[in-house]
Design a protein around this motif. Structure first.
Motif, PDB file in Angstrom:
ATOM      1  N   VAL A 352      37.808  33.259   9.266  1.00  0.00           N
ATOM      2  CA  VAL A 352      38.041  34.691   9.456  1.00  0.00           C
ATOM      3  C   VAL A 352      38.033  35.327   8.073  1.00  0.00           C
ATOM      4  N   LYS A 353      37.134  36.260   7.846  1.00  0.00           N
ATOM      5  CA  LYS A 353      36.977  36.842   6.515  1.00  0.00           C
ATOM      6  C   LYS A 353      38.168  37.711   6.124  1.00  0.00           C
ATOM      7  N   SER A 354      38.423  37.754   4.822  1.00  0.00           N
ATOM      8  CA  SER A 354      39.573  38.488   4.298  1.00  0.00           C
ATOM      9  C   SER A 354      39.445  39.986   4.537  1.00  0.00           C
ATOM     10  N   LYS A 355      38.215  40.503   4.673  1.00  0.00           N
ATOM     11  CA  LYS A 355      37.991  41.936   4.874  1.00  0.00           C
ATOM     12  C   LYS A 355      37.853  42.309   6.339  1.00  0.00           C
ATOM     13  N   THR A 356      38.354  41.473   7.238  1.00  0.00           N
ATOM     14  CA  THR A 356      38.291  41.825   8.653  1.00  0.00           C
ATOM     15  C   THR A 356      39.074  43.115   8.909  1.00  0.00           C
ATOM     16  N   PRO A 357      38.521  44.020   9.699  1.00  0.00           N
ATOM     17  CA  PRO A 357      39.263  45.248  10.017  1.00  0.00           C
ATOM     18  C   PRO A 357      40.227  45.071  11.184  1.00  0.00           C
ATOM     19  N   PHE A 368      38.929  29.164   6.405  1.00  0.00           N
ATOM     20  CA  PHE A 368      39.593  30.265   5.707  1.00  0.00           C
ATOM     21  C   PHE A 368      40.084  31.247   6.751  1.00  0.00           C
ATOM     22  N   ASP A 369      41.156  31.961   6.393  1.00  0.00           N
ATOM     23  CA  ASP A 369      41.827  32.756   7.412  1.00  0.00           C
ATOM     24  C   ASP A 369      42.433  34.021   6.799  1.00  0.00           C
ATOM     25  N   SER A 370      41.693  35.115   6.873  1.00  0.00           N
ATOM     26  CA  SER A 370      42.179  36.432   6.437  1.00  0.00           C
ATOM     27  C   SER A 370      42.845  36.399   5.062  1.00  0.00           C
ATOM     28  N   GLY A 371      42.180  35.792   4.086  1.00  0.00           N
ATOM     29  CA  GLY A 371      42.706  35.733   2.728  1.00  0.00           C
ATOM     30  C   GLY A 371      43.239  34.370   2.327  1.00  0.00           C
ATOM     31  N   LEU A 372      43.561  33.527   3.287  1.00  0.00           N
ATOM     32  CA  LEU A 372      43.986  32.156   2.985  1.00  0.00           C
ATOM     33  C   LEU A 372      42.752  31.297   2.704  1.00  0.00           C
ATOM     34  N   LYS A 378      34.506  32.103  -0.229  1.00  0.00           N
ATOM     35  CA  LYS A 378      33.512  32.406  -1.262  1.00  0.00           C
ATOM     36  C   LYS A 378      32.357  31.402  -1.211  1.00  0.00           C
ATOM     37  N   PHE A 379      32.692  30.132  -1.028  1.00  0.00           N
ATOM     38  CA  PHE A 379      31.642  29.111  -0.971  1.00  0.00           C
ATOM     39  C   PHE A 379      30.721  29.338   0.226  1.00  0.00           C
TER      40      PHE A 379
END
Length: 539
Positions: A352-357, A368-372, A378-379
């Protein structure tokens, strides 16, 4: 060992024997020689400097399909060793009238000692490394497990799938089962198309647990039916998946309608004019009445599609506490489903991307999970097109549902990859990945050597961030995109970019970053680091 009682010693011996029986696998290259010998009516003798008793060795051999042989000579049985030459003398005395060829991987015990005792010998490599993406930093047990099951001359995509995609699917399936259980999910649904291989891996591990099913899905196929749930055109447009620059033609396409659905009195509107934001298009007085009209047209179409989608999912058992599974990134499809069915929907994704709205949604990401685990995000970003390709299947992209003769059918876009190319490449890699999942599930190692998230991602991360020439060559033949971006790895010529530098940046943003730059410059560098720097400077 004096500190242990006889009972404890017997227990430890039994545990070791059980472990050896469980984890020992055949050398697949040598097994081919074994089969060749039998096919040519040769007598096969097995010999080893081994302390384990003969019944344990026989069990290990039987477990690995080695049941036909003339005799076994073990140092534990005869109290003689190959290294001293005495075990070979014993074999020679029994088979004195035979010409004997010994094959082994120890230069002294298997080669020199055999020859000085009149036995022909061939020395084979002790450590025949067939791994392409594993390193010393990885779990050695897992690396050896993979290595022992690969053929040197296997198809590239089979070996790639077994080594890279298999561990990822296995570890994700274990994680997914834990999440579904802890969240008390009643019905789980794997979303097309990426979810198909994920479901197959999960079913190998856990069968039909959580009543799991595979359902048609796409951003367009779910977002359009949900659009009638928004209040006004601004609210509706704010939830579209729009590019940085868009026009009305693209907007109505994403809304599920076409120009033929629009009243002729709006023919004078410039559908090709580009806008940079929702605010800009909403402040354009020239089209304000058209936007209000468009809201009605979109809503009416959305209601029709929503009814079909509800009926389709109802027939699939879409009720109770629901889990949806997909490759992930932002959560657009989950948001659309929540708009239609309510909040009792949980999403489980590769990432889940860190920039999810949609931080209000119940979503979890594995890598990866909303910033974790931001580094993992990035990879993946540096080779996201290739990563997604690994999860594709032969179905075209789902567009929407339609009704015919009181039955509901799906409509698909044509697949941009040919069936033959996919079958010979990605589908083969997926088959190998599922073979790994089954092999590891059935192995004794599964009981005590779990594959962590970091371990499961390490090999595919190396492939994506620092590809080899072989990787680039193999993948460049299958991932054809639009005419503007020729492929994930084939950029345009240096002369072209000299006169069109902005095109270079744009093409690079839509490419397999490490693969494209390596192929373009012919110089191997840590391009993924340059990518991170490039993104930082371009902000």
């Amino acid at each position: 060992m004096d500190e242990y009682s006889e009972v404890q010693k017997d227990s430890l011996i039994s545990l070791e024997e059980k472990t050896e029986i469980g984890i020992c696998v055949r050398n697949i290259d040598l097994f081919e020689i074994y089969k060749y010998a039998l096919l040519n009516n040769k007598k096969v003798i097995i010999t080893s400097d081994m302390y384990l008793p003969i019944n344990v060795i026989e069990k290990i051999l039987s477990n690995n399909g080695i049941d036909v042989y003339e005799d076994i000579f073990l140092s534990s049985d005869y109290k003689l060793t190959k290294s001293s030459g005495n075990l070979f003398k014993k074999i020679k005395s029994i088979y004195s009238n035979s010409s004997i060829l010994h094959i082994g991987d120890n230069r002294k015990a298997d080669n020199y000692s055999a020859k000085i005792n009149g036995i022909h010998a061939i020395n084979i490599k002790k450590n025949n490394n067939k791994l392409s993406y594993s390193s010393k930093k990885d779990n050695l047990i897992l690396s050896q497990f993979i290595n022992n099951r690969l053929f040197i001359n296997n198809n590239y995509f089979y070996n790639f799938g077994y080594e890279c995609l298999g561990p990822l699917l296995f570890s994700y399936s274990v994680w997914l089962n834990k999440q579904l259980s802890s969240d008390c999910i009643e019905n789980a649904f794997f979303l097309a198309r990426d979810g198909k291989i994920m479901k197959q891996a999960f079913n190998i591990m856990y069968g039909n647990k959580y009543n799991n099913k595979y359902i048609y899905a796409s951003r367009r196929g779910y977002i359009v039916p949900s659009l009638n749930n928004y209040d006004g055109i601004r609210d509706m447009l704010s939830n579209f998946f729009l590019e940085k620059h868009f026009n009305l033609d693209e907007l109505i396409g994403k809304a599920g309608i076409s120009k033929s659905d629009i009243n002729n009195k709006y023919n004078n509107i410039d559908f090709e004019h580009n806008y940079n934001s929702i605010d800009e298009i909403m402040s354009d007085d020239n089209i304000s009445s058209f936007l209000n009209y468009l809201y009605i047209v979109i809503t009416n179409n959305s209601l029709k599609e929503e009814k079909l989608l509800k009926n389709y999912l109802k027939n699939k058992g879409f009720k109770g506490k629901i889990g949806i599974i997909d490759i992930g990134w932002f959560g657009h499809m989950q948001n659309a489903l929540v708009k239609i069915f309510g909040n009792n929907i949980h999403g489980y994704y590769m990432g889940v991307k860190s920039k999810t709205p949609y931080n209000n949604l119940e979503m979890k990401g594995f890598l990866f999970d909303s910033g974790l685990n931001l580094n993992n995000e990035k990879f993946v970003r540096t080779f996201v097109g290739i990563f997604e390709l690994l999860f594709t299947n032969l179905d075209g992209s789902f567009i929407h549902l339609y009704k015919k003769d009181n039955r509901i059918y799906p409509k698909f876009k044509n697949n941009k990859y040919s069936q033959q190319k996919l079958s010979n490449t990605i589908i083969l890699a997926q088959k190998a990945a599922l073979d790994f999942v089954k092999d590891y599930r059935d192995s004794y190692l599964y009981k005590f050597n779990n594959i962590s998230m970091e371990e499961s991602f390490s090999r595919i991360r190396r492939f994506g961030s620092t590809p080899s020439k072989k990787d680039i060559k193999e993948f460049s033949t299958i991932h054809e995109k639009s005419s503007y971006v020729l492929s994930e790895v084939n950029l345009k010529s240096k002369i072209f970019y000299l006169f069109h530098p902005k095109c270079f940046v744009n093409d690079l943003n839509h490419s397999w970053y490490g693969g494209a730059l390596y192929n373009f410059t012919k110089i191997k560098l840590p391009y993924y680091k340059l990518y991170f720097l490039f993104k930082k400077l371009s902000k």
